[in-house]
Motif scaffolding. Sequence first.
Motif, PDB file in Angstrom:
ATOM      1  N   ALA A 195       0.822  -1.215   0.000  1.00 54.73           N
ATOM      2  CA  ALA A 195       0.000   0.000   0.000  1.00 54.73           C
ATOM      3  C   ALA A 195       0.854   1.262   0.000  1.00 54.73           C
ATOM      4  N   LEU A 196       2.156   1.123   0.234  1.00 57.31           N
ATOM      5  CA  LEU A 196       3.044   2.283   0.308  1.00 57.31           C
ATOM      6  C   LEU A 196       3.896   2.459  -0.944  1.00 57.31           C
ATOM      7  N   VAL A 197       4.249   1.360  -1.597  1.00 54.31           N
ATOM      8  CA  VAL A 197       5.101   1.440  -2.776  1.00 54.31           C
ATOM      9  C   VAL A 197       4.279   1.924  -3.966  1.00 54.31           C
ATOM     10  N   PRO A 198       4.753   2.923  -4.694  1.00 51.59           N
ATOM     11  CA  PRO A 198       3.992   3.444  -5.839  1.00 51.59           C
ATOM     12  C   PRO A 198       3.795   2.401  -6.923  1.00 51.59           C
ATOM     13  N   ILE A 199       2.746   2.587  -7.684  1.00 51.32           N
ATOM     14  CA  ILE A 199       2.513   1.767  -8.868  1.00 51.32           C
ATOM     15  C   ILE A 199       3.139   2.509 -10.046  1.00 51.32           C
ATOM     16  N   PHE A 200       4.207   1.963 -10.590  1.00 49.72           N
ATOM     17  CA  PHE A 200       4.964   2.661 -11.625  1.00 49.72           C
ATOM     18  C   PHE A 200       4.309   2.454 -12.995  1.00 49.72           C
ATOM     19  N   ASN A 201       3.171   3.116 -13.156  1.00 48.47           N
ATOM     20  CA  ASN A 201       2.456   3.053 -14.425  1.00 48.47           C
ATOM     21  C   ASN A 201       2.530   4.406 -15.128  1.00 48.47           C
ATOM     22  N   SER A 202       1.796   4.550 -16.221  1.00 53.26           N
ATOM     23  CA  SER A 202       1.853   5.804 -16.976  1.00 53.26           C
ATOM     24  C   SER A 202       1.382   6.990 -16.139  1.00 53.26           C
ATOM     25  N   LYS A 203       0.371   6.786 -15.293  1.00 55.46           N
ATOM     26  CA  LYS A 203      -0.132   7.864 -14.441  1.00 55.46           C
ATOM     27  C   LYS A 203       0.965   8.391 -13.520  1.00 55.46           C
ATOM     28  N   TYR A 204       1.786   7.477 -13.003  1.00 51.70           N
ATOM     29  CA  TYR A 204       2.863   7.873 -12.086  1.00 51.70           C
ATOM     30  C   TYR A 204       3.848   8.808 -12.789  1.00 51.70           C
ATOM     31  N   PHE A 205       4.334   8.403 -13.936  1.00 55.13           N
ATOM     32  CA  PHE A 205       5.366   9.179 -14.626  1.00 55.13           C
ATOM     33  C   PHE A 205       4.806  10.462 -15.236  1.00 55.13           C
ATOM     34  N   LEU A 206       3.556  10.433 -15.665  1.00 52.29           N
ATOM     35  CA  LEU A 206       2.964  11.624 -16.270  1.00 52.29           C
ATOM     36  C   LEU A 206       2.635  12.690 -15.229  1.00 52.29           C
ATOM     37  N   SER A 207       2.671  12.305 -13.944  1.00 53.05           N
ATOM     38  CA  SER A 207       2.377  13.264 -12.875  1.00 53.05           C
ATOM     39  C   SER A 207       3.631  13.749 -12.147  1.00 53.05           C
ATOM     40  N   LEU A 208       4.805  13.283 -12.567  1.00 59.90           N
ATOM     41  CA  LEU A 208       6.047  13.670 -11.879  1.00 59.90           C
ATOM     42  C   LEU A 208       6.289  15.166 -11.911  1.00 59.90           C
ATOM     43  N   SER A 209       5.800  15.841 -12.951  1.00 60.08           N
ATOM     44  CA  SER A 209       6.008  17.285 -13.043  1.00 60.08           C
ATOM     45  C   SER A 209       5.350  18.019 -11.874  1.00 60.08           C
ATOM     46  N   VAL A 210       4.291  17.428 -11.292  1.00 59.38           N
ATOM     47  CA  VAL A 210       3.625  18.042 -10.131  1.00 59.38           C
ATOM     48  C   VAL A 210       4.575  18.068  -8.942  1.00 59.38           C
ATOM     49  N   LEU A 211       5.346  16.986  -8.756  1.00 50.39           N
ATOM     50  CA  LEU A 211       6.308  16.933  -7.652  1.00 50.39           C
ATOM     51  C   LEU A 211       7.511  17.835  -7.927  1.00 50.39           C
ATOM     52  N   VAL A 212       7.951  17.885  -9.178  1.00 50.51           N
ATOM     53  CA  VAL A 212       9.068  18.768  -9.545  1.00 50.51           C
ATOM     54  C   VAL A 212       8.697  20.222  -9.267  1.00 50.51           C
ATOM     55  N   LEU A 213       7.472  20.588  -9.632  1.00 50.22           N
ATOM     56  CA  LEU A 213       6.998  21.948  -9.363  1.00 50.22           C
ATOM     57  C   LEU A 213       6.990  22.237  -7.868  1.00 50.22           C
ATOM     58  N   ALA A 214       6.611  21.237  -7.073  1.00 44.09           N
ATOM     59  CA  ALA A 214       6.501  21.429  -5.621  1.00 44.09           C
ATOM     60  C   ALA A 214       7.845  21.709  -4.959  1.00 44.09           C
ATOM     61  N   VAL A 215       8.926  21.111  -5.451  1.00 43.60           N
ATOM     62  CA  VAL A 215      10.226  21.246  -4.781  1.00 43.60           C
ATOM     63  C   VAL A 215      11.145  22.245  -5.481  1.00 43.60           C
ATOM     64  N   GLY A 216      10.646  22.892  -6.537  1.00 41.53           N
ATOM     65  CA  GLY A 216      11.476  23.832  -7.275  1.00 41.53           C
ATOM     66  C   GLY A 216      11.488  25.218  -6.655  1.00 41.53           C
ATOM     67  N   GLY A 217      12.377  26.062  -7.166  1.00 39.59           N
ATOM     68  CA  GLY A 217      12.459  27.447  -6.715  1.00 39.59           C
ATOM     69  C   GLY A 217      13.581  27.736  -5.748  1.00 39.59           C
ATOM     70  N   ALA A 218      14.533  26.808  -5.618  1.00 37.54           N
ATOM     71  CA  ALA A 218      15.620  26.992  -4.654  1.00 37.54           C
ATOM     72  C   ALA A 218      16.525  28.173  -5.004  1.00 37.54           C
ATOM     73  N   GLU A 219      16.494  28.634  -6.262  1.00 37.01           N
ATOM     74  CA  GLU A 219      17.346  29.758  -6.658  1.00 37.01           C
ATOM     75  C   GLU A 219      16.996  31.050  -5.907  1.00 37.01           C
ATOM     76  N   LYS A 220      15.832  31.076  -5.266  1.00 36.81           N
ATOM     77  CA  LYS A 220      15.446  32.253  -4.474  1.00 36.81           C
ATOM     78  C   LYS A 220      16.389  32.500  -3.294  1.00 36.81           C
ATOM     79  N   ILE A 221      17.074  31.446  -2.844  1.00 33.51           N
ATOM     80  CA  ILE A 221      17.944  31.588  -1.665  1.00 33.51           C
ATOM     81  C   ILE A 221      19.377  31.940  -2.045  1.00 33.51           C
ATOM     82  N   SER A 222      19.675  32.042  -3.350  1.00 38.35           N
ATOM     83  CA  SER A 222      21.058  32.278  -3.775  1.00 38.35           C
ATOM     84  C   SER A 222      21.682  33.546  -3.194  1.00 38.35           C
ATOM     85  N   PRO A 223      20.919  34.648  -2.977  1.00 36.85           N
ATOM     86  CA  PRO A 223      21.565  35.848  -2.421  1.00 36.85           C
ATOM     87  C   PRO A 223      22.088  35.679  -1.000  1.00 36.85           C
ATOM     88  N   TYR A 224      21.652  34.613  -0.312  1.00 37.84           N
ATOM     89  CA  TYR A 224      22.022  34.462   1.096  1.00 37.84           C
ATOM     90  C   TYR A 224      23.206  33.526   1.323  1.00 37.84           C
TER      91      TYR A 224
END
Length: 478
Positions: A195-224
């Motif tokens: 129940a915890l391991v993902p099902i690696f089907n087309s839905k899984y890979f086609l939705s990866l961009s949602v997770l990439v969007l969630a963790v992106g934006g780290a360049e905002k901290i570069s001035p510090y």
Amino acid sequence: MKQTQKKITWYTLAFMCFSTLWGFGNIVNGFIYYDGTRVIFSWILMFVLYFIPYALMVGELGSAFKDKGGGVTSWIQETKGAKLAYYAGWTYWAVHITYIASKGSGALKALSWIVFKNAETFDSFPILYIQMATLAIFIFFCWFATKGINPLKKLATIAGSSTFVLSILYILMMLAAPKLAPANNYIHVNWDMNALVPIFNSKYFLSLSVLVLAVGGAEKISPYVNKVENSAKNFPKGIIFTAIMVVSCAIFGTIAMSRMFDPAVINSSEEMFNAYAANGGYWAFQQLGEYYHVGNLFMIIYAASNLISQLAVLLLSIDAPLRMLLEDENARQFIPRKLLKQNEHGAYTNGIKMVGVLSGSIILIQILVPSAPAVMQQFVRLNAVCMPLRYLWVFYAYMMLKKYDDKFHSEYTFIKSRKFGMFVGGWCFTITAACCVMGMISDDPITMALNIITPIVLISLGLILPIIRKKEDEALNA
């Protein structure tokens, strides 16, 4: 002495990064798009294999170009020249077009929850009326942006901070609810590995961009980076601690939601999936209020914070990214002169009109979408395709930094090996590009067409503008 006062601790950096990058919507989207607790495995992989190297690369870039204030455009300028720096700056502006278009819909959704206190009333309205109301809000804020005033900036900070605090409180209160309010009907969480391991089907890979969007934006901290005490040692410590905090928030937030919502119900039909994607956060706070016998209090606070945040970000996103692009000296030489026109308030009126046409077109196209929840779900997908395109320039800049590392000095170095550094930058570049491309695919022809056409139009426009500027310059010099 002054230099010492400016230094920040690694844990201060970690909390700054955490509050900037993370939000309750990431928990909701991860839970809904990845079958509840099955997302936990994916969150861990995403942070270990993507977020941590991403943030540490940003650290080295920020340290190497500490005297350059333009962020990614400055990094590209220093490593590859002005023309590519313009394209990087254009990309950073262009991806905000879809983001801007989504803010009006998000604001109307938040307002509907405050007024109606349910999802059904707003979602039953004809989509034509909803999109015309969204367009009206957008046009008003475009006009407001031309006045050169931005009274919502402080409100945006306050609302953003409050939604962040609410997300932490939700996790704590929901995890405590079975003990403090045991009489409620909580869903039993299945902790079996199947129940915890993902099902690696087309839905899984086609939705990866949602997770990439969630963790992106780290360049905002570069001035510090160079403001951290002993940055070579403490910057990576701060980033790793940030990753631990965020992945913990993602995991415990997922567990908290799993006591409320059944993934089988969410995935029972396309209509139900869209409804949860559009209303999941509001339902979560509404149900939490019921558990603690305070009615809709938590939901109203969350919806009010979201409403202010959506409207404030809408105004900021119309004006701020445009100014960053048009006021950059490297970019200006490639942009048609008409777009550089300012009014008496200092606003770039023709640039704002361009924003209006592009974002307004996306809003109007969605009149063809069957319902309000489908529009919200479509915006998640579209932003997940477009927004990560800006991250590609971060990874490209890092590859160029490693390629020419003998020309630049960095107080903090993530990877010393030139070849391995270029490999890691290329890895993150490839993952991001692949997720963007896979995220375009959809069973719905309108969604898929919008996901493909939108980035093509935005990129093509960025290629055309320098040609127009060149002809303008030639006509002036003739």
